[in-house]
Design a protein around this motif. Structure first.
Motif: not given
Lengths: 577, 157
Positions: A470-471, A474-475, A477-478, A481, A569-570, A572-573, B79, B84-85, B89, B92-93, B116, B118
Motif C-alpha cells: 500500500d505504501l 502511494s509512492l 502514485a505520487f 502524478y 482503499r481510497f 486520490p489518483v 496525500w 498517508h502513513l 486517506m 480525505i474520504e 488533493y 502532494t
C-alpha cells in the motif's frame, strides 16, 4: 554606507538590548510546523494577555527549533535569564504563561519542556531552574551538531541585525577583504561538502566548473523546490534563518565570479517565500547585495523565482526551464548547465542546505567541516523525522550517525507500544529499509548500497500496522502524478507500475506482475532524461528487496498480512481519472 | 468579464522582481483573480511577447492554475507519504463526504473547492489539511468533517 565594523557593532548592541535589556523576550515558532499546530491563535492570546496584565514584552515570530512535535512552541526569556520553552501551547496556557512567567517572573515548571542557558552580557551563564530540565538533554537535541541550524528557532528571521549579531556576514566580510575567489573555492573544496539535494556531488568541483567559464553573464541557482513529501528542511531554513542562505549564495557568487542568482521556490509556500524576499531586501539595505559590496568592487544580485506545482521542477534542468517561464521539463545533457544553463548562460545549481553551509565553512575553515562526518560524507545532515515516531521534527546530526540511534534514541522510537516496520528515506524516489536493516550508518555511499538514499534528508517511519504494498502504491502514485510527461518510458512506465500495484493491492495480482514491474523499471531507468524516471523504480525495487514475502502473500495467498488491503482503499489518483 | 481587464493589467505590471516571464505573469494574474480567464491568456501573451499557444502550454502544465472563477473557500488535503502513513486517506474520504464530492473539484453551489495536495510542507504535523491556505495539522476525519460543515453552513460568507 556604513562599514561592516559599524554594522556589526550596531547589531551587537541591539542583540544585548533584546536579551539583557529591560523587557522580557517571547519567541514563538511560526514555521510551517508551528502554523499547522495553531501558532497564530497562540500569538493572538499572548498579545491579549500582555495587554491584560499590563506588561511590555518583545514578541518575535521565529522559525523552527526542530522540536516540531511540541509545536506550538513558545519560549520566554526574562532579561539576562535563560530561555524557558513551553510545548504544545494553547491559547489558554499561553495566557497562564504570560500572567505567571512574563508578568510574575515565575516559570511554570509543570508546563515547561526545558530551558536553554543563555550567556549574560557580563559573560556569566544563567541556567538551572527548579524542576525544569535542560533542553539540550532532550533526546532530539543531545545528538545534534548544529551548523546550518545554529540560529534556527533562536533569531527573528526577519531581522538581519539578529543574524549579524550571531556571527552573520562575518564570513562574507572576511572573504571580500582577505580572500581571493580561488581561496574561498579552495576552502569549500577542502571541506568535502557534497550536494545535499540528493545527488551528493562535490560542491567544490561543481563550483570549479562555473568558475572556469569566462562568460560575462553566469548564474547561481538555489533550489528550494522541495516537493518531497516528508522533507521540509529547505523551507525550514528559509523560514528560520534566511540570511545564512543569502550569505552562502553571495559567497558562491564571489568564488565563481558570478553576478546574478535566483532562489527557486514553489508558489504558495508563503512563509518561506515572504521570508526569503524580506531577507533579500534587508541584505540590499545593508549593502551585502547590489553594486560594490562592502567596497570590494564585487557586485551581486539575488531574486526569488517562483514555480507552479511541479515536483520535476526541482530537477536542475527543468528548474531552469521554469525560471525562464516555461513548462518544467528536463533538458537533454550535454550541454551541461555549467556550459549552457539558464537563458543559455553558464549556471550552477545548488540545494538550499548545500549553500547554507558555506558561511560556516569560510568562517571556521574547510578542515573543520571535513573533520565532522564519516569517510567521504563530511559535515552534518539535516534530517526530517516524520511518520510513526514519538518525536517528529528536524535535527542536524553529524553524517555517519547510526540510523537506529536516530530512530530509537533521538526520535524516541515508535509510539503506542507498536513495533517499527520500515523507514522510507530520500523522498518518493528513494527507498524503504526494513526494521531489521536500520543498524546502518547514515553515509551517502552506505545508504545507496543498501538500496535507499539519503536524498534531501526525509526519514519517514511506519509501524507494524502499515502495509508495504500500500505504501509503495502511494509512492508510485505520487511519481505517476508528478511525471512531467516528456519521456514516454517515465510517463507510461509510472502509469503501468501504478496499475500493477493497484491490482496487487486489490489482491488480484498475478505472479508475473513482479517481473513485469522489474522490466518496466529497467526501461524507465534506461529511457528517461532525468532522475524522476531513472530513479522512479527505486521505491518498488527496495520494497521487493526487503519485503518480497509481503508481495508474495498478496499475490499468491490473496491476503494482506496487515489487513490494510483487505478492504477497498481510497486512492486520490485513481479517483482523479 | 470586462471588469477583469484592468485587474489583469494591474497584476501583470505590479510584478516587482526583475525577471518577468510567462509563468511569473500567470502566477501574478492568478494571485489577483484566483483563476486565469480566457482574456488573461491573450493579455499575458501580449505582455510577455509570446503566443497564445505558449501561454496555454504553460498554464495547462502546472495543476495549480484554474480557468474558472474559484469557489468561496479552498480546502486542500495532503496525500504525501508522511500523511498517508498516519491516516490521510480517512481524512480525505471524510472531506469528500462532507463536501458531497466524489473526487477533487468544486461543489455545485460554488462554496468550496477541494483539492488533493502532494505535500503541504508541515509533515511533522501529519495528517495535514489547509483551509483557505491556513494549515491545520493532526487532522482527523471528525475534524475535517466539522470544519467543512462549518464552511458550508456559513451565512453570507
Amino acid at each position: 554606507m556604513a562599514s561592516f565594523e559599524e554594522i556589526a557593532a550596531e547589531s551587537q548592541q541591539r542583540w544585548e538590548e533584546l536579551t539583557a535589556g529591560g523587557q522580557p523576550w517571547i519567541r514563538i515558532g511560526t514555521a510551517l510546523c508551528g502554523k499547522a499546530a495553531g501558532c497564530d491563535d497562540v500569538i493572538e492570546a499572548i498579545e491579549a494577555a500582555l495587554q491584560q496584565n499590563g506588561v511590555a514584552a518583545q514578541v518575535s515570530q521565529v522559525g523552527c527549533l526542530g522540536l516540531c512535535f511540541a509545536e506550538p512552541l513558545v519560549d520566554v526569556q526574562l532579561p539576562g535569564g535563560p530561555r524557558v520553552f513551553y510545548g504544545s501551547v494553547t491559547p489558554e496556557t499561553a495566557a497562564e504563561i504570560v500572567a505567571n512567567h512574563v508578568a510574575g517572573g515565575a516559570p511554570l515548571a509543570h508546563l515547561a519542556l526545558g530551558y536553554l542557558a543563555a550567556g549574560g552580557s557580563d559573560g556569566t551563564v544563567n541556567s538551572a531552574l527548579d524542576g525544569i530540565p535542560d533542553l539540550n538533554q532532550h533526546p532530539m537535541r543531545v545528538v545534534e551538531n548544529r551548523v546550518v541550524l545554529r540560529n534556527a528557532g533562536t533569531i527573528d528571521p526577519e531581522d538581519i541585525h539578529q543574524y549579524i549579531a550571531n556571527d552573520g556576514y562575518h564570513a562574507l566580510n572576511q572573504a571580500l577583504t582577505e580572500m581571493s575567489p580561488e581561496e574561498v573555492l579552495e576552502q569549500v573544496n577542502t571541506s568535502g561538502l557534497r550536494g545535499r539535494g540528493g545527488a551528493a556531488f562535490s560542491t567544490g568541483t561543481k563550483w570549479r566548473f562555473l568558475a572556469g567559464s569566462n562568460a560575462p553573464q553566469k548564474y547561481i541557482l538555489c533550489n528550494c523546490e522541495e516537493g518531497d513529501p516528508g522533507a521540509f528542511n529547505d523551507k525550514a531554513i528559509l523560514e528560520s534563518d534566511p540570511q545564512t542562505l543569502v550569505e552562502g549564495i553571495i559567497l558562491a557568487g564571489y568564488a565563481t565570479g558570478t553576478s546574478h542568482a535566483y532562489i527557486f521556490i514553489r508558489h504558495g509556500h508563503d512563509g518561506p517565500i515572504d521570508r526569503a524576499r524580506a531577507a533579500i531586501v534587508q541584505a540590499q539595505e545593508m549593502g551585502f547585495l547590489g553594486e560594490n559590496i562592502l567596497d570590494s568592487g564585487f557586485s551581486f544580485h539575488l531574486e526569488v523565482a517562483l514555480t507552479g506545482d511541479s515536483y520535476v521542477a526541482g530537477e536542475e534542468s527543468a528548474m531552469m526551464e521554469a525560471i525562464e517561464g516555461k513548462r518544467a521539463m528536463p533538458r537533454f545533457r550535454p550541454p551541461f548547465p555549467a556550459q549552457v544553463g539558464l537563458f543559455g548562460k553558464p549556471s550552477n545549481i545548488n540545494n538550499v542546505k548545500t549553500l547554507a553551509y558555506v558561511p560556516q565553512i569560510i568562517s571556521r575553515g574547510g578542515e573543520w567541516f571535513a573533520g565532522i562526518g564519516h569517510d567521504q560524507s563530511t559535515g552534518t545532515v539535516i534530517l526530517c523525522l516524520t511518520g510513526d515516531l514519538k518525536y517528529t521534527g528536524m535535527i542536524e546530526v553529524p553524517l555517519g550517525i547510526n540510523l537506529k540511534d536516530v530512530l530509537y534514541e533521538a526520535a524516541g522510537g515508535v509510539p503506542d507500544g507498536k513495533a517499527l516496520k520500515l523507514v522510507q528515506t530520500g523522498g518518493p524516489l528513494g527507498g524503504v529499509l526494513g526494521a531489521g536493516n536500520i543498524d546502518i550508518l547514515l553515509d551517502f555511499e552506505i545508504l545507496r548500497s543498501a538500496g535507499a538514499i539519503l536524498g534531501s534528508g526525509g526519514i519517514i517511519a511506519a509501524n507494524e500496522d502499515n502495509c508495504v504494498v500500500d505504501l509503495t502504491r502511494s509512492l508510485i502514485a505520487f511519481c505517476q502524478y508528478e511525471s512531467c510527461g516528456k519521456c514516454f518510458p517515465c510517463r507510461m512506465g509510472m502509469s503501468h507500475l501504478l496499475e500493477v500495484l493497484e491490482r496487487i493491492c486489490r489482491l488480484e495480482g498475478v505472479p508475473e506482475d513482479l517481473d513485469l514491474m522489474r522490466k518496466v523499471g529497467q526501461d524507465m531507468q534506461a529511457g528517461s532524461l532525468c532522475g524522476h524516471g531513472q530513479l522512479g523504480f527505486n521505491p518498488v525495487a527496495s520494497a521487493l528487496r526487503y519485503f518480497g514475502e509481503e508481495f508474495d502473500t498478496h499475490i499468491l495467498d490473496r491476503r494482506c498480512p496487515t489487513e490494510v488491503c483487505s478492504v477497498p482503499r481510497f486512492s486520490p489518483v485513481a479517483s482523479r481519472r | 468579464m470586462d471588469g477583469l481587464k484592468p485587474r489583469i493589467a494591474d497584476a501583470m505590471h505590479r510584478q516587482s522582481q526583475p525577471t518577468v516571464t510567462v509563468l511569473s505573469t500567470l502566477l501574478a494574474v492568478q494571485d489577483e483573480l484566483g483563476f486565469i480567464p480566457k482574456e488573461a491568456v491573450e493579455e499575458v501573451a501580449a505582455f510577455t511577447g509570446s503566443t497564445i499557444n505558449d501561454v496555454w502550454a504553460v498554464a495547462s502544465f502546472y495543476p495549480n492554475f484554474r480557468f474558472e472563477p474559484p469557489c468561496l473557500h479552498q480546502v486542500e488535503v495532503c496525500w504525501g507519504a508522511s500523511c498517508h502513513l498516519v491516516g490521510a486517506m480517512p481524512v480525505i474520504e471524510a472531506a469528500l463526504q462532507a463536501s458531497g464530492l466524489e473526487t477533487e473539484g468544486d461543489t455545485p453551489d460554488g462554496r468550496l473547492t477541494l483539492r488533493y495536495n502532494t505535500c503541504l510542507g508541515a509533515c511533522s504535523q501529519a495528517p495535514v489539511m489547509a483551509i483557505d491556505h491556513h494549515l491545520i495539522g493532526r487532522a482527523t476525519p471528525e475534524s475535517a468533517k466539522s470544519r467543512i460543515a462549518d464552511l458550508l453552513a456559513e451565512q453570507n460568507g
